[in-house]
Design a protein around this motif. Sequence first.
Motif, PDB file in Angstrom:
ATOM      1  N   THR A  69       0.830  -1.206   0.000  1.00  0.00           N
ATOM      2  CA  THR A  69       0.000   0.000   0.000  1.00  0.00           C
ATOM      3  C   THR A  69       0.865   1.258   0.000  1.00  0.00           C
ATOM      4  N   ALA A  70       2.097   1.134  -0.462  1.00  0.00           N
ATOM      5  CA  ALA A  70       2.999   2.287  -0.540  1.00  0.00           C
ATOM      6  C   ALA A  70       2.389   3.373  -1.414  1.00  0.00           C
ATOM      7  N   SER A  71       2.508   4.633  -0.969  1.00  0.00           N
ATOM      8  CA  SER A  71       1.979   5.744  -1.764  1.00  0.00           C
ATOM      9  C   SER A  71       2.905   6.955  -1.778  1.00  0.00           C
ATOM     10  N   THR A  72       3.957   6.947  -0.964  1.00  0.00           N
ATOM     11  CA  THR A  72       4.928   8.042  -0.975  1.00  0.00           C
ATOM     12  C   THR A  72       6.190   7.585  -1.702  1.00  0.00           C
ATOM     13  N   LEU A  73       7.026   8.545  -2.046  1.00  0.00           N
ATOM     14  CA  LEU A  73       8.250   8.239  -2.775  1.00  0.00           C
ATOM     15  C   LEU A  73       9.127   7.267  -1.991  1.00  0.00           C
ATOM     16  N   ASP A  74       9.367   7.540  -0.720  1.00  0.00           N
ATOM     17  CA  ASP A  74      10.249   6.684   0.069  1.00  0.00           C
ATOM     18  C   ASP A  74       9.665   5.292   0.254  1.00  0.00           C
ATOM     19  N   GLU A  75       8.356   5.211   0.451  1.00  0.00           N
ATOM     20  CA  GLU A  75       7.717   3.897   0.583  1.00  0.00           C
ATOM     21  C   GLU A  75       7.831   3.099  -0.709  1.00  0.00           C
ATOM     22  N   MET A  76       7.638   3.764  -1.842  1.00  0.00           N
ATOM     23  CA  MET A  76       7.754   3.083  -3.124  1.00  0.00           C
ATOM     24  C   MET A  76       9.185   2.637  -3.378  1.00  0.00           C
ATOM     25  N   ARG A  77      10.144   3.464  -3.018  1.00  0.00           N
ATOM     26  CA  ARG A  77      11.547   3.071  -3.160  1.00  0.00           C
ATOM     27  C   ARG A  77      11.839   1.810  -2.359  1.00  0.00           C
ATOM     28  N   ASP A  78      11.378   1.782  -1.120  1.00  0.00           N
ATOM     29  CA  ASP A  78      11.646   0.640  -0.242  1.00  0.00           C
ATOM     30  C   ASP A  78      10.990  -0.630  -0.766  1.00  0.00           C
ATOM     31  N   ASP A  79       9.722  -0.531  -1.162  1.00  0.00           N
ATOM     32  CA  ASP A  79       8.994  -1.742  -1.544  1.00  0.00           C
ATOM     33  C   ASP A  79       9.420  -2.277  -2.910  1.00  0.00           C
ATOM     34  N   THR A  80       9.754  -1.388  -3.858  1.00  0.00           N
ATOM     35  CA  THR A  80      10.249  -1.879  -5.154  1.00  0.00           C
ATOM     36  C   THR A  80      11.608  -2.548  -4.974  1.00  0.00           C
ATOM     37  N   ALA A  81      12.445  -1.986  -4.112  1.00  0.00           N
ATOM     38  CA  ALA A  81      13.757  -2.603  -3.850  1.00  0.00           C
ATOM     39  C   ALA A  81      13.590  -3.972  -3.199  1.00  0.00           C
ATOM     40  N   GLN A  82      12.621  -4.081  -2.292  1.00  0.00           N
ATOM     41  CA  GLN A  82      12.385  -5.351  -1.607  1.00  0.00           C
ATOM     42  C   GLN A  82      11.962  -6.443  -2.596  1.00  0.00           C
ATOM     43  N   VAL A  83      11.034  -6.115  -3.490  1.00  0.00           N
ATOM     44  CA  VAL A  83      10.598  -7.099  -4.489  1.00  0.00           C
ATOM     45  C   VAL A  83      11.743  -7.435  -5.440  1.00  0.00           C
ATOM     46  N   ARG A  84      12.454  -6.423  -5.911  1.00  0.00           N
ATOM     47  CA  ARG A  84      13.569  -6.649  -6.845  1.00  0.00           C
ATOM     48  C   ARG A  84      14.609  -7.595  -6.243  1.00  0.00           C
ATOM     49  N   ASP A  85      15.024  -7.312  -5.011  1.00  0.00           N
ATOM     50  CA  ASP A  85      16.060  -8.126  -4.381  1.00  0.00           C
ATOM     51  C   ASP A  85      15.566  -9.543  -4.100  1.00  0.00           C
ATOM     52  N   HIS A  86      14.288  -9.665  -3.721  1.00  0.00           N
ATOM     53  CA  HIS A  86      13.704 -10.981  -3.458  1.00  0.00           C
ATOM     54  C   HIS A  86      13.700 -11.842  -4.724  1.00  0.00           C
ATOM     55  N   LEU A  87      13.275 -11.259  -5.847  1.00  0.00           N
ATOM     56  CA  LEU A  87      13.199 -12.020  -7.086  1.00  0.00           C
ATOM     57  C   LEU A  87      14.591 -12.301  -7.655  1.00  0.00           C
ATOM     58  N   ARG A  88      15.509 -11.367  -7.500  1.00  0.00           N
ATOM     59  CA  ARG A  88      16.883 -11.624  -7.944  1.00  0.00           C
ATOM     60  C   ARG A  88      17.496 -12.785  -7.161  1.00  0.00           C
ATOM     61  N   ALA A  89      17.192 -12.859  -5.870  1.00  0.00           N
ATOM     62  CA  ALA A  89      17.705 -13.961  -5.048  1.00  0.00           C
ATOM     63  C   ALA A  89      17.130 -15.294  -5.531  1.00  0.00           C
ATOM     64  N   LYS A  90      15.842 -15.307  -5.915  1.00  0.00           N
ATOM     65  CA  LYS A  90      15.227 -16.531  -6.426  1.00  0.00           C
ATOM     66  C   LYS A  90      15.890 -16.956  -7.736  1.00  0.00           C
ATOM     67  N   ILE A  91      16.193 -15.988  -8.596  1.00  0.00           N
ATOM     68  CA  ILE A  91      16.862 -16.295  -9.865  1.00  0.00           C
ATOM     69  C   ILE A  91      18.247 -16.862  -9.605  1.00  0.00           C
ATOM     70  N   ALA A  92      18.964 -16.282  -8.642  1.00  0.00           N
ATOM     71  CA  ALA A  92      20.308 -16.755  -8.319  1.00  0.00           C
ATOM     72  C   ALA A  92      20.305 -18.202  -7.826  1.00  0.00           C
TER      73      ALA A  92
END
Length: 215
Positions: A69-92
């Motif tokens: 439910t992120a709606s601010t810039l900092d919240e969006m930065r945090d949550d997109t980074a979390q998903v990106r890193d999670h999926l990159r770890a799965k690929i690795a």
Amino acid sequence: MSFRTPASIVNEFNRLTMIMFGGYRVGKTTAALKLAEAGEKVYLFTVDRGIRAVARQPKKYKGNLFISTASTLDEMRDDTAQVRDHLRAKIAKGDGANMTKTWVVTDTITHLQTALLVEARTVEIKGTTEPTRQVNTQRDATTRADYNINLAWLTELTARFLEIPCNILFIALEKDGKNGLPTAMLSGQSHGRILGSCDIISRMVRDSETRDAQL
């Protein structure tokens, strides 16, 4: 050097980047949720909080739906980074093939642009070398500087979404374009930048007779 072998980019080009736009309550969010119902993983950024259907029947998504439910810039930065890193770890770990059945959905990119423009009006830029956000302070009128800040922030977040190694779906509201044809409701340069990054541009409408949603 940044050269890569063909084998290392196969998964990257098997994924899709898509924008789906349409009028209010035409079924855009429902269509995205159908992906989770079908067994695909969906990371939903619900900027407009349009998730009543999830609250009514949470079990139908079978653990395939993850909601931010992120709606601010900092919240969006945090949550997109979390998903990106999670999926990159799965690929690795060798799970990259499943990224073609994984989606990150922004619902809606129109509401996100509006939220960022409101936030831009809290940035103090006069007489400073480094713009800073002021808590509980907002300009009454939107200035040209606010639009420039909004463009920079939305461009940054679009790039962050596109860094996530899976299918990307931007949902947008609809407006009439300069040529009179319907298009995604995004203002200024953001419209061209986001649509230009998409492999598929689709419009959702509701059949006037059957009331069924159609792409």
